[in-house]
Every structure is written in C-alpha cells, then in structure tokens.
Design a protein around this motif. Structure first.
Motif, PDB file in Angstrom:
ATOM      1  N   GLU A   1      18.046  -1.709  -4.602  1.00 58.80           N
ATOM      2  CA  GLU A   1      17.025  -2.486  -5.428  1.00 58.80           C
ATOM      3  C   GLU A   1      16.724  -1.636  -6.714  1.00 58.80           C
ATOM      4  O   GLU A   1      15.917  -2.266  -7.433  1.00 58.80           O
ATOM      5  N   ALA A   2      17.018  -0.504  -6.875  1.00 64.41           N
ATOM      6  CA  ALA A   2      16.347   0.389  -8.030  1.00 64.41           C
ATOM      7  C   ALA A   2      16.576  -0.304  -9.426  1.00 64.41           C
ATOM      8  O   ALA A   2      17.636  -0.964  -9.847  1.00 64.41           O
ATOM      9  N   GLU A   3      15.372  -0.199  -9.954  1.00 64.72           N
ATOM     10  CA  GLU A   3      15.447  -0.920 -11.491  1.00 64.72           C
ATOM     11  C   GLU A   3      15.473   0.369 -12.452  1.00 64.72           C
ATOM     12  O   GLU A   3      15.263   1.548 -12.216  1.00 64.72           O
ATOM     13  N   SER A   4      15.649  -0.103 -13.444  1.00 62.67           N
ATOM     14  CA  SER A   4      15.871   0.917 -14.665  1.00 62.67           C
ATOM     15  C   SER A   4      14.587   1.741 -14.863  1.00 62.67           C
ATOM     16  O   SER A   4      13.426   1.218 -14.947  1.00 62.67           O
ATOM     17  N   GLY A   5      14.705   3.162 -14.904  1.00 63.22           N
ATOM     18  CA  GLY A   5      13.526   3.984 -14.997  1.00 63.22           C
ATOM     19  C   GLY A   5      12.726   4.171 -13.675  1.00 63.22           C
ATOM     20  O   GLY A   5      11.720   5.061 -13.788  1.00 63.22           O
ATOM     21  N   ASP A   6      12.961   3.572 -12.687  1.00 62.38           N
ATOM     22  CA  ASP A   6      12.461   3.799 -11.347  1.00 62.38           C
ATOM     23  C   ASP A   6      12.714   5.057 -10.784  1.00 62.38           C
ATOM     24  O   ASP A   6      13.818   5.696 -11.173  1.00 62.38           O
ATOM     25  N   SER A   7      11.863   5.602  -9.786  1.00 60.34           N
ATOM     26  CA  SER A   7      12.129   6.671  -9.235  1.00 60.34           C
ATOM     27  C   SER A   7      11.604   6.746  -7.785  1.00 60.34           C
ATOM     28  O   SER A   7      10.453   5.770  -7.561  1.00 60.34           O
ATOM     29  N   PRO A   8      11.691   7.402  -6.887  1.00 60.58           N
ATOM     30  CA  PRO A   8      11.254   7.466  -5.247  1.00 60.58           C
ATOM     31  C   PRO A   8      10.215   8.248  -5.279  1.00 60.58           C
ATOM     32  O   PRO A   8       9.873   9.266  -6.061  1.00 60.58           O
ATOM     33  N   LEU A   9       9.359   7.737  -4.617  1.00 65.31           N
ATOM     34  CA  LEU A   9       7.978   8.539  -4.397  1.00 65.31           C
ATOM     35  C   LEU A   9       8.126   9.192  -2.858  1.00 65.31           C
ATOM     36  O   LEU A   9       8.638   8.655  -1.973  1.00 65.31           O
ATOM     37  N   ILE A  10       7.907  10.519  -2.792  1.00 65.67           N
ATOM     38  CA  ILE A  10       7.980  11.146  -1.694  1.00 65.67           C
ATOM     39  C   ILE A  10       6.716  10.768  -0.650  1.00 65.67           C
ATOM     40  O   ILE A  10       5.912  10.675  -1.303  1.00 65.67           O
ATOM     41  N   ASP A  11       7.063  10.099   0.275  1.00 64.11           N
ATOM     42  CA  ASP A  11       5.951   9.455   1.325  1.00 64.11           C
ATOM     43  C   ASP A  11       4.810  10.316   1.221  1.00 64.11           C
ATOM     44  O   ASP A  11       3.677   9.824   1.100  1.00 64.11           O
ATOM     45  N   ARG A  12       4.810  11.783   1.611  1.00 64.08           N
ATOM     46  CA  ARG A  12       3.539  12.683   1.569  1.00 64.08           C
ATOM     47  C   ARG A  12       2.942  12.775   0.398  1.00 64.08           C
ATOM     48  O   ARG A  12       1.794  13.102   0.490  1.00 64.08           O
ATOM     49  N   GLY A  13       3.511  12.249  -0.764  1.00 67.74           N
ATOM     50  CA  GLY A  13       2.853  12.050  -2.169  1.00 67.74           C
ATOM     51  C   GLY A  13       2.460  10.842  -2.422  1.00 67.74           C
ATOM     52  O   GLY A  13       1.710  10.703  -3.453  1.00 67.74           O
ATOM     53  N   ALA A  14       2.866   9.692  -1.879  1.00 66.30           N
ATOM     54  CA  ALA A  14       2.698   8.407  -2.186  1.00 66.30           C
ATOM     55  C   ALA A  14       1.092   8.080  -2.394  1.00 66.30           C
ATOM     56  O   ALA A  14       0.789   7.428  -3.632  1.00 66.30           O
ATOM     57  N   SER A  15       0.108   8.446  -1.654  1.00 69.66           N
ATOM     58  CA  SER A  15      -1.067   8.387  -1.797  1.00 69.66           C
ATOM     59  C   SER A  15      -1.548   8.840  -3.228  1.00 69.66           C
ATOM     60  O   SER A  15      -2.432   8.379  -4.028  1.00 69.66           O
ATOM     61  N   GLU A  16      -1.297   9.960  -3.659  1.00 71.41           N
ATOM     62  CA  GLU A  16      -1.814  10.735  -4.471  1.00 71.41           C
ATOM     63  C   GLU A  16      -1.103  10.224  -5.941  1.00 71.41           C
ATOM     64  O   GLU A  16      -1.838   9.883  -7.006  1.00 71.41           O
ATOM     65  N   ARG A  17       0.049   9.814  -5.892  1.00 61.07           N
ATOM     66  CA  ARG A  17       0.787   9.364  -7.055  1.00 61.07           C
ATOM     67  C   ARG A  17      -0.273   7.665  -7.165  1.00 61.07           C
ATOM     68  O   ARG A  17      -0.213   7.412  -8.550  1.00 61.07           O
ATOM     69  N   PHE A  18      -0.369   7.051  -6.128  1.00 62.34           N
ATOM     70  CA  PHE A  18      -0.769   5.856  -6.396  1.00 62.34           C
ATOM     71  C   PHE A  18      -2.221   5.987  -7.061  1.00 62.34           C
ATOM     72  O   PHE A  18      -2.506   5.199  -7.783  1.00 62.34           O
ATOM     73  N   ARG A  19      -3.021   7.029  -6.597  1.00 65.21           N
ATOM     74  CA  ARG A  19      -4.427   7.220  -7.262  1.00 65.21           C
ATOM     75  C   ARG A  19      -4.208   7.723  -8.655  1.00 65.21           C
ATOM     76  O   ARG A  19      -4.967   7.125  -9.704  1.00 65.21           O
ATOM     77  N   GLU A  20      -3.101   8.323  -9.141  1.00 64.18           N
ATOM     78  CA  GLU A  20      -3.103   8.606 -10.621  1.00 64.18           C
ATOM     79  C   GLU A  20      -2.706   7.500 -11.305  1.00 64.18           C
ATOM     80  O   GLU A  20      -3.113   7.338 -12.403  1.00 64.18           O
ATOM     81  N   MET A  21      -1.720   6.686 -10.799  1.00 59.64           N
ATOM     82  CA  MET A  21      -1.612   5.555 -11.549  1.00 59.64           C
ATOM     83  C   MET A  21      -2.652   4.394 -11.589  1.00 59.64           C
ATOM     84  O   MET A  21      -2.759   3.893 -12.720  1.00 59.64           O
ATOM     85  N   ALA A  22      -3.411   4.337 -10.500  1.00 65.25           N
ATOM     86  CA  ALA A  22      -4.633   3.470 -10.666  1.00 65.25           C
ATOM     87  C   ALA A  22      -5.662   3.939 -11.608  1.00 65.25           C
ATOM     88  O   ALA A  22      -6.244   3.384 -12.462  1.00 65.25           O
TER      89      ALA A  22
ATOM     90  N   VAL B   1     -12.873   3.267 -11.906  1.00 63.91           N
ATOM     91  CA  VAL B   1     -12.184   3.290 -10.640  1.00 63.91           C
ATOM     92  C   VAL B   1     -12.213   4.401  -9.602  1.00 63.91           C
ATOM     93  O   VAL B   1     -11.968   4.544  -8.526  1.00 63.91           O
ATOM     94  N   VAL B   2     -12.929   5.529 -10.394  1.00 65.25           N
ATOM     95  CA  VAL B   2     -13.107   6.727  -9.875  1.00 65.25           C
ATOM     96  C   VAL B   2     -13.828   6.851  -8.350  1.00 65.25           C
ATOM     97  O   VAL B   2     -13.324   7.404  -7.133  1.00 65.25           O
ATOM     98  N   ARG B   3     -14.946   6.069  -8.489  1.00 65.97           N
ATOM     99  CA  ARG B   3     -15.591   5.937  -6.930  1.00 65.97           C
ATOM    100  C   ARG B   3     -14.716   5.078  -6.008  1.00 65.97           C
ATOM    101  O   ARG B   3     -14.569   5.565  -4.647  1.00 65.97           O
ATOM    102  N   ALA B   4     -14.027   4.042  -6.408  1.00 66.95           N
ATOM    103  CA  ALA B   4     -13.303   3.156  -5.579  1.00 66.95           C
ATOM    104  C   ALA B   4     -12.088   3.808  -5.086  1.00 66.95           C
ATOM    105  O   ALA B   4     -11.716   3.618  -3.942  1.00 66.95           O
ATOM    106  N   LEU B   5     -11.555   4.865  -5.568  1.00 63.66           N
ATOM    107  CA  LEU B   5     -10.544   5.589  -5.252  1.00 63.66           C
ATOM    108  C   LEU B   5     -10.695   6.337  -4.002  1.00 63.66           C
ATOM    109  O   LEU B   5      -9.854   6.871  -3.312  1.00 63.66           O
ATOM    110  N   GLU B   6     -11.864   6.858  -4.013  1.00 60.71           N
ATOM    111  CA  GLU B   6     -12.348   7.599  -2.916  1.00 60.71           C
ATOM    112  C   GLU B   6     -12.224   7.018  -1.533  1.00 60.71           C
ATOM    113  O   GLU B   6     -12.082   7.813  -0.583  1.00 60.71           O
ATOM    114  N   SER B   7     -12.244   5.820  -1.484  1.00 58.44           N
ATOM    115  CA  SER B   7     -12.299   4.906  -0.260  1.00 58.44           C
ATOM    116  C   SER B   7     -10.898   3.776  -0.102  1.00 58.44           C
ATOM    117  O   SER B   7     -10.799   3.470   1.131  1.00 58.44           O
TER     118      SER B   7
END
Length: 518
Positions: A270-291, A302-308
């Motif tokens: 199902e991969a789309e153009s420009g997509d790339s896989p997240l390594i599961d162990r880094g998914a949380s960190e990447r989510f926070r970066e994108m948010a 969003v900084v305080r909300a990202l803590e929880s």
C-alpha cells in the motif's frame, strides 16, 4: 485466553486472509515446502539469551538467517549478527537472496569501485524512485553496510518458475554458498534468505550435498517463527524471551510479532509516493516530531500535550487495554474500537489522548499527528454530539485536516482522484463499489446541486459512513494542500481551520469545497 492475545490472534488471521487474496496462486510444491517449515517451527525446546545465539554464530561456518523481506528489523537483526561475526577475525562473506547471481560481475565491479551504486541498483532493478518499503531499501541498507566494512557480497538467487522453482533456486544458491564456504581460509558465510528456505531439509541440506567431503558447521537462525511466537505468547513469555532453541538445534530470534511482520508486507503493498517505514521502536519519537512541526504551522501549542500523549502500534498486544485505561468507554464503544483495530485503520482517540498506528507508515503517522494537533486546538469539540449528517461532514473536515497535515510532512503523498474512484466503481464489488458510487455521486452534487448532496449520505451503515467520509475528506484535504502550496490559501486561514470547532460542519465543508474548486 487473555483479551489482548485474542485480539492479536484475530488481527493475525484477518491479515493472513488479506495477504492470501493478493498473493499469486500457490503450487502443491510450495504448500509442501511451507508445511515442512511449519512442522519444524511449531514448538521449541528451551529459551535462550541472545548472547547464546551470538556465541553459536561465531562458532559456525555457514549461518542461515531467515528474512522477512519487507520487515526492516529482519535485515537489521541480520546485520547485528554479521557484526558479531566480524569479532572473530575471520573473513566474513554476505550471501544475499535479494541479489541474483547473474548480477555478480556488476556487484564485483561496484565492490572494486568501478561501478557506482546508482548504476548497480539500476541493474538490479531498483530505481531511485522506490518508496522506503520493500526490496530497494533493503538492498541499499545491506550494500551500505558491506561497503563500510569492506565485505565480500555474493548474490545467490536465480529466476525460476513452476513446480520445481523452489528446489531449483535452493540448488543454485547452495552451489554459490558452497563455493565460498569451501575456500581454504574457511570464511564465515552469513546467508540472508527467505525464512522457508532455511528449514534444515531445504537450503542447508542442499549446501551440505554441494560441499561433499568439505564439511562445514552450519547454524539456522529463524526470526519470529509463528508457531514459536504464539506458543510463547500463550505461555506469557513474550517480552522476556529473546531467543529459543528448537528441537533440531536450530535457534529462533524473537524481535517482532507475526502481526508486525504481516503488517510490513501490507505496508509495502500500500506504500505511497514518498512514504517510508517507521521503525516501531522510534514510532513514538517520530510522531512527536511531526506533531510539533504541524503544530508550529497551525499555530497550536502542543509541547505540554506531547508529554502525556500515548502512541501505540500494531506491535502492542495490549493496545485495547491501554486505551481503556486512559479514557472512559462503554462496552459498545470498546467493541467499536476493537472492530476499528481489526480493520487495520490508524486513528487518534481524543478521549484517551492516544494515537493508534495500525501501519508503521510515515504518512499515516503524520495524519494522526495532525489529528492530535487538532485535538490540542479544539479539545472536546472533536467529540461533540452531532446529528448523523453533521457527524458525517465533521468527519470529512477532520479527515481533510489529517490528510493536509500528512502532506506537510510528505508533499509527494497523493490520494485517489475522481478518475480512480470511477475506475473502482467499474472494477470492484460489494462495499468498495458502494463507497465509490457515493463518492462520485456526492462530488457531482457538490457542483450541480449542493442542497441535494445531504440526501446522498450513507448514514445507516458504519462501513459506508466511514469509507465515504474518509474519501471525501482526503479529496478536500488534497485540494487544500495544493491551494496552500500555490499561495491561494494563507497560513492564517489554515490556523483558523485547525481552531474551528465546526459548529456547522456541513456549512464548513461546502464553503471550503466551493472555495477550493475556484
């Protein structure tokens, strides 16, 4: 059976059926080959520490490592074993199924510096436009490691079709592995090949025959064999067992659940153009970066909300329990969440402040990050009670903002256009065809008779409700991004959209639909 294990098993079976529908028909020879592998990996003898596996690797001459081709962690684990082998001081050779033996001369030229990596990849059939999923990314990772450590690489695969294709491929690979293994300096050969191949009666037996009197010590290292994994899960040993020894002195390394392995294959499809896989162990960190990135553009703190915020993935067997602990849900709502997880759809659950990533896709994670930012902006308004038609258009708007946010992270992302939806209407059946019909009808009504469009809403069937609102939201979000990129929508308007509670969601939808058609 624990609820979390039951959910994981149900998801595994559903994904297995989905994969079976898209994989080419299997021959009797393949089914027999698979059955031999499954019989040998249905149980285990004892749990091992990972250090024991490393010690066995160093003491071997030929190590067969099972690969799940679309799972980056499988290749990462292989390279970790190679690094252990380097510590022996012996010459280490990489024997790779992902490279055909007919390309050996090009591979050697690349190793000697006479051929660029770009040219080599082109000859191997991997262009520069590959997504981050699948074989192209795998080959690049392995080649980069080989170059860094100046290791010899041998391609061991060949093309073959028909009933005897597996036997022919094993025999060809065995000859190439044996040719290297019988060298006088007794190198340590690490083979990376599809998991079914490394059952002792398959490729390892062929290598023994090819070696003849030049006996070499072999070791089979499976990764995440399903039979072993499910038995450990039933015994509540997953999470503590790093590896196990099987009855025939083979070993199995445990680093990802069968569900995650399946999901990597579905992500690849199902991969789309420009997509790339997240390594599961880094998914949380990447989510926070994108948010954080989307929050800055949307003008939403969003900084305080990202803590929880909690980020759960398909790898988490207790995901439903985790969601339940973080928010109050009725049994009906929990049943709906369970169905959602089984449908392989990512989501942000505002009440639990939890992002569930059904796919380890950068695009999907960015989309849920945008939903999280939206929740930070409007709070409980995201879940405000609405009439059925208002709930439909509110979901369209939320999906639009989610898709828009994902395109901020990956501008190359695309969505199905009306031509593709028309094609789906002509080629599919059942619910997929019905979704296409509603999408096409609503888009036509938006232009010709907006006041009639509300009569075309599929409000009584959940799958149609979600499928159609999802598709219309993507189409609107795609147009919103293109208008923003072209300077036709400014940052102030985007910020206002993220903070809009959509008190009149229908009016918001049609206002933006008309604005973005202009």
């Amino acid at each position: 059976m624990r609820d979390s294990l039951a959910l994981h098993l149900a998801l595994f079976r559903r994904q297995r059926a989905q994969i079976a529908r898209v994989v080419d028909g299997q021959t009797d020879a393949f089914r027999a080959y698979e059955a031999r592998y499954r019989r040998r990996t249905s149980s285990y003898r004892r749990v091992l520490p990972l250090s024991d596996v490393h010690q066995r690797v160093r003491a071997s001459d030929v190590v067969y490592v099972g690969d799940y081709h679309t799972l980056p962690l499988a290749q990462q684990t292989y390279l970790e074993l190679v690094e252990r082998a380097l510590g022996t001081g012996r010459r280490v050779v990489l024997a790779l199924e992902c490279i055909e033996g007919r390309h050996q001369s090009a591979l050697d030229a690349w190793s000697a510096g006479r051929l660029s990596e770009r040219s080599l990849l082109a000859r191997l059939g991997h262009g520069t436009q590959d997504t981050g999923f699948g074989p192209g990314a795998t080959v690049r990772t392995l080649l980069a490691f080989a170059r860094r450590h100046r290791l010899e690489v041998v391609g061991i695969d060949r093309r073959a079709q028909g009933e005897r294709s597996l036997a022919l491929r094993d025999a060809y690979a065995a000859e190439r592995i044996a040719r290297v293994a019988r060298s006088g300096d007794r190198p340590l050969v690490l083979v990376l090949v599809g998991q079914y191949h490394i059952a002792p009666c398959h490729l390892p037996a062929q290598v023994e025959r090819a070696l003849g009197d030049d006996a070499r010590r072999g070791l089979v290292v499976y990764q995440n064999a399903e039979g072993v994994w499910w038995r450990l899960a039933r015994e509540s040993q997953m999470g503590t067992a790093e590896a196990v020894e099987l009855a025939d002195d083979t070993v199995c390394v445990l680093n990802a659940s069968p569900v995650v392995c399946q999901q990597s294959f579905l992500d690849y499809l199902e991969a789309e153009s420009g997509d790339s896989p997240l390594i599961d162990r880094g998914a949380s960190e990447r989510f926070r970066e994108m948010a954080a990135l989307i929050g800055r553009l949307a003008g939403v703190p969003v900084v305080r909300a990202l803590e929880s915020v909690e980020v759960a993935t398909v790898a988490d067997g207790d995901v439903l329990a985790r969601i339940q602990r973080r928010g109050r849900f009725t049994q009906a709502e929990l049943s709906q969440l369970r169905r959602h997880i089984l449908s392989r759809e990512s989501s942000y659950i505002p009440r639990a402040r939890t992002a569930y990533l059904a796919s380890l896709s950068l695009n999907h994670a960015a989309e849920e990050a945008a939903h999280f930012v939206r929740h930070c902006a409007v709070g409980d308004a995201m879940e405000a009670p609405r009439s059925a038609s208002e709930a439909f258009y509110a979901r369209c708007m939320e999906e639009a903002l989610g898709f828009f946010g994902s395109r901020l992270v990956n501008p190359r992302r695309t969505c199905l256009g009306l031509a593709e939806w028309a094609k789906r209407f002509g080629e599919t059946r059942g619910v997929d065809r019905q979704v296409a019909a509603f999408v096409l009808a609503h888009q036509a009504a938006e232009v010709e008779a907006p006041e009639e469009a509300v009569k075309l809403l599929p409000l009584r069937k959940d799958r149609l409700f979600h499928g159609v609102s999802h598709a219309l939201g993507y189409l609107l979000g795609d147009r919103l991004y293109r208008a923003f990129d072209a300077g036709q929508v400014d940052k102030g308007e985007v910020r206002a959209l993220f903070r809009d509670p959509f008190a009149d969601a229908r009016a918001s939808y049609f206002t933006w639909a008309e604005r973005l058609r202009a």
